[in-house]
Design an enzyme around this catalytic site. Structure first.
Site, PDB file in Angstrom:
ATOM      1  N   LYS A 154       7.704 -13.217  54.455  1.00  0.00           N
ATOM      2  CA  LYS A 154       9.050 -13.281  53.876  1.00  0.00           C
ATOM      3  C   LYS A 154       9.061 -13.558  52.367  1.00  0.00           C
ATOM      4  O   LYS A 154       9.941 -13.105  51.659  1.00  0.00           O
ATOM      5  CB  LYS A 154       9.874 -14.371  54.584  1.00  0.00           C
ATOM      6  CG  LYS A 154      10.110 -14.118  56.060  1.00  0.00           C
ATOM      7  CD  LYS A 154      11.374 -13.343  56.274  1.00  0.00           C
ATOM      8  CE  LYS A 154      11.528 -12.817  57.696  1.00  0.00           C
ATOM      9  NZ  LYS A 154      11.215 -13.733  58.781  1.00  0.00           N
ATOM     10  N   GLU A 179      20.546 -15.659  54.678  1.00  0.00           N
ATOM     11  CA  GLU A 179      20.658 -16.012  56.091  1.00  0.00           C
ATOM     12  C   GLU A 179      19.244 -16.252  56.601  1.00  0.00           C
ATOM     13  O   GLU A 179      18.280 -15.766  56.019  1.00  0.00           O
ATOM     14  CB  GLU A 179      21.304 -14.862  56.881  1.00  0.00           C
ATOM     15  CG  GLU A 179      20.342 -13.781  57.363  1.00  0.00           C
ATOM     16  CD  GLU A 179      19.661 -12.994  56.247  1.00  0.00           C
ATOM     17  OE1 GLU A 179      20.259 -12.877  55.155  1.00  0.00           O
ATOM     18  OE2 GLU A 179      18.527 -12.513  56.452  1.00  0.00           O
ATOM     19  N   SER A 232       2.209 -11.572  60.858  1.00  0.00           N
ATOM     20  CA  SER A 232       3.306 -11.798  59.915  1.00  0.00           C
ATOM     21  C   SER A 232       3.477 -13.248  59.492  1.00  0.00           C
ATOM     22  O   SER A 232       3.981 -13.519  58.406  1.00  0.00           O
ATOM     23  CB  SER A 232       4.614 -11.275  60.516  1.00  0.00           C
ATOM     24  OG  SER A 232       4.844 -11.851  61.788  1.00  0.00           O
TER      25      SER A 232
HETATM   26  C1  LIG Z   1      11.204 -13.311  60.175  1.00  0.00           C
HETATM   27  C2  LIG Z   1       9.917 -13.084  60.803  1.00  0.00           C
HETATM   28  C3  LIG Z   1       9.670 -11.914  61.541  1.00  0.00           C
HETATM   29  C4  LIG Z   1      10.705 -10.887  61.839  1.00  0.00           C
HETATM   30  O1  LIG Z   1      11.277 -10.271  60.734  1.00  0.00           O
HETATM   31  P1  LIG Z   1      10.964  -8.784  60.327  1.00  0.00           P
HETATM   32  O2  LIG Z   1      11.967  -8.476  59.286  1.00  0.00           O
HETATM   33  O3  LIG Z   1      11.112  -7.940  61.546  1.00  0.00           O
HETATM   34  O4  LIG Z   1       9.576  -8.761  59.810  1.00  0.00           O
HETATM   35  C5  LIG Z   1       8.396 -11.720  62.032  1.00  0.00           C
HETATM   36  N1  LIG Z   1       7.423 -12.646  61.850  1.00  0.00           N
HETATM   37  C6  LIG Z   1       7.635 -13.781  61.173  1.00  0.00           C
HETATM   38  C7  LIG Z   1       6.518 -14.757  61.030  1.00  0.00           C
HETATM   39  C8  LIG Z   1       8.885 -14.044  60.625  1.00  0.00           C
HETATM   40  O5  LIG Z   1       9.075 -15.171  59.945  1.00  0.00           O
END
Ligand SMILES: *Cc1c(COP(=O)(O)O)cnc(C)c1O
Length: 396
Positions: free
Chosen positions: A90, A112, A378
């Site tokens: 993010k 948000e 992620s």
């Molecule tokens: C917010 C988040 C997601 C989901 O958001 P995307 O916009 O689909 O990437 C996935 N993994 C983590 C660790 C997140 O914080």
């Protein structure tokens, strides 16, 4: 072959656009006319790249997961977005948009958040730049992501609970959009995924595309080829997947695999598997696939992971799904928990629950020794420890 990118009006095929109230016309027009110019400006690029390197810690490693590879009889590389400052992908987007907002002369930032990761990333970028920051967050998410709420407050952000609907991400997004409509001139809304009105989906995709840009040269260093056979990523709104896919979109031999949250199961009514259940509709000012009833009421989603608990997907994903360019799979809460405990045990990496959804489909994919699979990890699992502790007895 036709290139996959957004058109001038903000559409990917039939999906996208900007379905906004008149009050937001000026903001959206301003953003639309300036985002590419600012992002391509040499001084912007220099500042952004330096911060990505020295503040975020990029490039994030591309790690060959040897024991995980052995388990699935294939070659698995993990793109370690979990090692970024603030713990997820993010920050790439939040930092980019805050630098952009500064160049637009905006003094206030709103955002948000679902899991709290985007709120923390935005509050962090605002602290770095000395900007005022307000974060909308569903009341339910505030309760299940307490450490991130504390972080945002410590970083100087104001956290406002969203009390409507399921009191999760969709509702926080509604309230942030409402705030922006009422305060259009001095405020920039940092949307946290590839959703919302054009140009947000394209802008966020470009900020996150650093993920696939790095994967290409990192993979070349390790294997001699820039192209994997598969790229896997979880999808809430779809930003880490969009970033991980971006530089492979037009490489047709690369299989792009997106993984949605099935919740308790796609047919249980407690799910967030948008491509399985969604129909074309408008949510948060863009046309995409949305989980909705026959008369257009948005269905409340369910996922154990707050970051995937969203009833839509970004318009680029709706297009990739519709056109067949990417494959959309899903993993349940329990399958994802199992995958998270497994990765922790055999690789020593505690993943975010969101990322665990991508790991959970590895066993359904019939991978071979010839495949080279990149999984976008992620985020890290610190924020999910309470859930992991509660469920541990079932899985270990
Ligand atoms: C917010 C988040 C997601 C989901 O958001 P995307 O916009 O689909 O990437 C996935 N993994 C983590 C660790 C997140 O914080």
């Amino acid at each position: 072959m036709q290139r996959i990118e957004v058109d001038e009006k903000g559409y990917y095929g039939e999906f996208g656009g900007a379905y906004i109230p008149e009050m937001l016309n000026r903001n959206i027009e301003e953003l639309k006319s300036r985002y590419l110019e600012i992002m391509n400006d040499a001084s912007f690029k220099a500042e952004f790249q330096l911060l990505l390197k020295d503040y975020v810690g990029r490039p994030s490693p591309l790690y060959y997961a040897e024991r995980l590879s052995a388990q699935y009889h294939t070659n698995i590389y993990l793109k370690r977005e979990d090692l970024n400052h603030t713990g997820a992908h993010k920050i790439n987007n939040a930092l980019g948009q805050v630098l952009l907002a500064e160049r637009l002369g905006k003094k206030k930032i709103i955002a948000e958040t679902g899991a709290g990761q985007h709120g923390v990333a935005t509050a962090t970028a605002c602290a770095l730049k000395g900007l005022e920051c307000i974060v909308y967050m569903g009341e339910v998410d505030i309760a299940r992501q307490a450490p991130n709420v504390a972080r945002m407050k410590m970083l100087g952000a104001e956290v406002i609970p969203a009390m409507s609907g399921s009191k999760t991400l969709k509702d926080a997004t509604n309230e942030a959009l409402r705030h922006w409509i009422n305060n259009p001139s001095d405020t920039h809304y940092v949307i946290g995924s590839v959703v919302g009105p054009h140009p947000f989906p394209d802008m966020v995709t470009r900020f996150q595309s650093i993920i696939s840009e790095e994967i290409r040269w990192q993979l070349k260093e390790k294997t001699g080829s820039e192209l994997p056979t598969h790229v896997l990523a979880c999808v809430g709104g779809g930003s880490n997947a969009a970033g991980a896919f971006y530089h492979f979109l037009n490489e047709r031999e690369v299989n792009l695999v997106a993984v949605e949250a099935a919740g308790l199961g796609v047919d249980t009514g407690s799910t967030a598997a948008t491509t399985r259940l969604g129909k074309v509709g408008v949510l948060h000012a863009s046309k995409s696939l949305v989980m909705q009833t026959d008369d257009g009421q948005v269905i409340e989603p369910h996922s154990i992971s707050a970051g995937l608990d969203y009833p839509g997907i970004g318009p680029m994903h709706a297009y990739l799904f519709d056109s067949g360019r990417a494959t959309y799979l899903h993993a349940t809460d329990d399958e994802s928990l199992k995958a998270a405990y497994n990765l922790t045990k055999i690789e020593g990496i505690i993943p975010a629950l969101e990322s665990a959804h991508a790991l959970a489909v590895l066993e359904k994919m019939n991978l071979t020794k010839k495949d080279v699979v990149v999984v976008c990890l992620s985020g890290r699992g610190d924020k999910d420890m309470e859930t992991y502790i509660q469920r541990m007895h079932k899985f270990i």
